[in-house]
Design an enzyme around this catalytic site. Structure first.
Site, PDB file in Angstrom:
ATOM      1  N   GLY A   2      -3.235   4.959   0.970  1.00  0.00           N
ATOM      2  CA  GLY A   2      -4.268   3.905   1.698  1.00  0.00           C
ATOM      3  C   GLY A   2      -4.549   2.851   0.756  1.00  0.00           C
ATOM      4  N   THR A  50       0.606  -1.151  -0.076  1.00  0.00           N
ATOM      5  CA  THR A  50       0.048   0.079  -0.055  1.00  0.00           C
ATOM      6  C   THR A  50       1.010   1.225   0.029  1.00  0.00           C
ATOM      7  OG1 THR A  50      -0.202  -0.012   2.469  1.00  0.00           O
ATOM      8  CG2 THR A  50      -1.905  -1.228   1.347  1.00  0.00           C
ATOM      9  N   ASP A  51       0.224   2.438  -0.258  1.00  0.00           N
ATOM     10  CA  ASP A  51       1.140   3.603  -0.211  1.00  0.00           C
ATOM     11  C   ASP A  51       0.306   4.508   0.763  1.00  0.00           C
ATOM     12  OD1 ASP A  51      -1.069   4.816  -1.825  1.00  0.00           O
ATOM     13  OD2 ASP A  51      -0.134   4.355  -3.395  1.00  0.00           O
ATOM     14  N   LEU A  52       0.759   5.667   0.693  1.00  0.00           N
ATOM     15  CA  LEU A  52       0.093   6.751   1.798  1.00  0.00           C
ATOM     16  C   LEU A  52      -1.431   7.106   1.328  1.00  0.00           C
ATOM     17  CD1 LEU A  52       0.146   9.721   0.799  1.00  0.00           C
ATOM     18  CD2 LEU A  52       2.515   9.894   1.249  1.00  0.00           C
TER      19      LEU A  52
END
Lengths: 149, 149, 149, 149
Positions: free
Chosen positions: D20, D16-18
């Site tokens: 979400g 995942t990344d920031l």
């Protein structure tokens, strides 16, 4: 005085996770980047063929202590010194800093190996390589201070 | 007797590097997968909102000792136990095996945290969570044996 | 004449795979890095909160054509232009070069979105952002030439 | 009727990344995993030595259309068919689904290559491999329907 090697790196979007911070596994990639840049700077390749053999430096141990999170677009300073050099191994220390604050302290021990037919075996560190590494080895006093800080 | 949680995972092409082996940083991703599967198995989410707060478990320390390389398409067995549970922290141990041979031993310490407005602060592990974790805690004798093996 | 944005990046060890080359999925990470550096250079954040909303630019399409492999320690030049700007979308083109030879051509279309409560919905590109992007839009003639080359 | 190959995969935290969600580049890793599982299922290795040569299948083109985001712990269904087989190339299509809803459609074209001394050159697909792939090739009608859906 011990020499330091400093590397700068900005945190990329793909390196963050859903908690909004640099994923903990990516510190090891930053460390490897710093390490490779250091070895380039002293003119020793980390992966090179030497006739039929590949000389490489596989890792036998890594560790990281996390003090504070890093975030997207942060500009980090990574400061490399050597904790020790053995007969066949080198232990790097990389301190990850942002604005002079320590975010993480990473250690990794690599072993000088020759790879033939897909198999590694450890060999002594060549004298020429050792001579280039020595200025970066921390003194006992410095290692003691690092632990207590 | 201490309970163990076992997870199986095949090494993917993208996880290898030019040395033809699983990249050393990816052991930490395998460990995290195993850890998440373990927490799912005991019914405790590793990242959950609790009203306005996010309860999460950031890492404060990780380490890995590498004994032998893993390769593309290897089927690994990852065996998780807990080295200890503190007031606010849990230390996992994951042994990575292939055909009953240890390839790596990974440890990670996580801290129970509440995140509000993008900032974490540590909190006590809830009693219900602690009760679910306890069967997996290694005894002193087991920890001693693991060190000397 | 269309403006170009150029970014330089060295290939790291962890980005290679057992075929000894940059893993094909990592071209998209290089592209994203280039894109983020470009947006920083024009002063528009790619992920920013605007009161209660997050303004972000999720991808709706990506593609890459691979012409020749990149290897460990290669120094790549990534040249970004814009293929087009729509009402709500931007299509980037990044050419990956080594020593003036094209290794890959990457395209990605992103859409201007507002995120509230974890859900995205598309919105018009703000006029100020559009004005900063326009110098980088390729002409029809340039796009035609790119296809036939 | 065209055969399909289905692979199941849960989204991991590190993917995942920031924002979400699953980072857009990781769809290509999911696709590669599905592809490798498919090739294993028909008994053709994607990377194998054949005497002095390595037979491998480098990618010449990839693309992905993103319809909806995937999130941490989502269980995805990845359905692989073949869009076409050429003299030396194969074009895979992987549809990424969650609860029967399409999240993404990925295509990738790989070319049958022999690698000697670190250089690839394309070769004809062996007849035995072609025979195993053919049941999975989509008909023109199916390809037409996929475009208009």
């Amino acid at each position: 005085m011990t020499a330091e090697f400093t590397y700068h790196r900005r945190i990329q979007f793909a390196e963050t996770d859903l908690a909004g911070v640099l994923h903990f596994s990516n510190y090891f990639r930053l460390m490897e980047e710093t390490e490779c840049a250091f070895w380039r700077s002293i003119g020793v390749p980390v992966y090179a063929s030497d006739g039929d053999r590949i000389i490489s430096w596989p890792r036998v141990a890594t560790s990281c202590e996390y003090a504070a999170p890093a975030r997207f677009e942060d500009e980090l300073e990574l400061v490399l010194t050597l904790e020790k050099i053995g007969e066949r191994s080198v232990t790097h220390q990389v301190e990850v800093r942002r604005d002079n604050r320590r975010l993480a302290l990473i250690k990794t021990t690599i072993v000088c190996c020759a790879m033939e037919h897909g198999r590694f075996s450890s060999v002594s560190i060549p004298a020429a390589t050792r001579a280039k590494l020595e200025p970066y080895v921390r003194t006992d006093t410095e290692n003691q201070k690092a632990k207590s800080s």
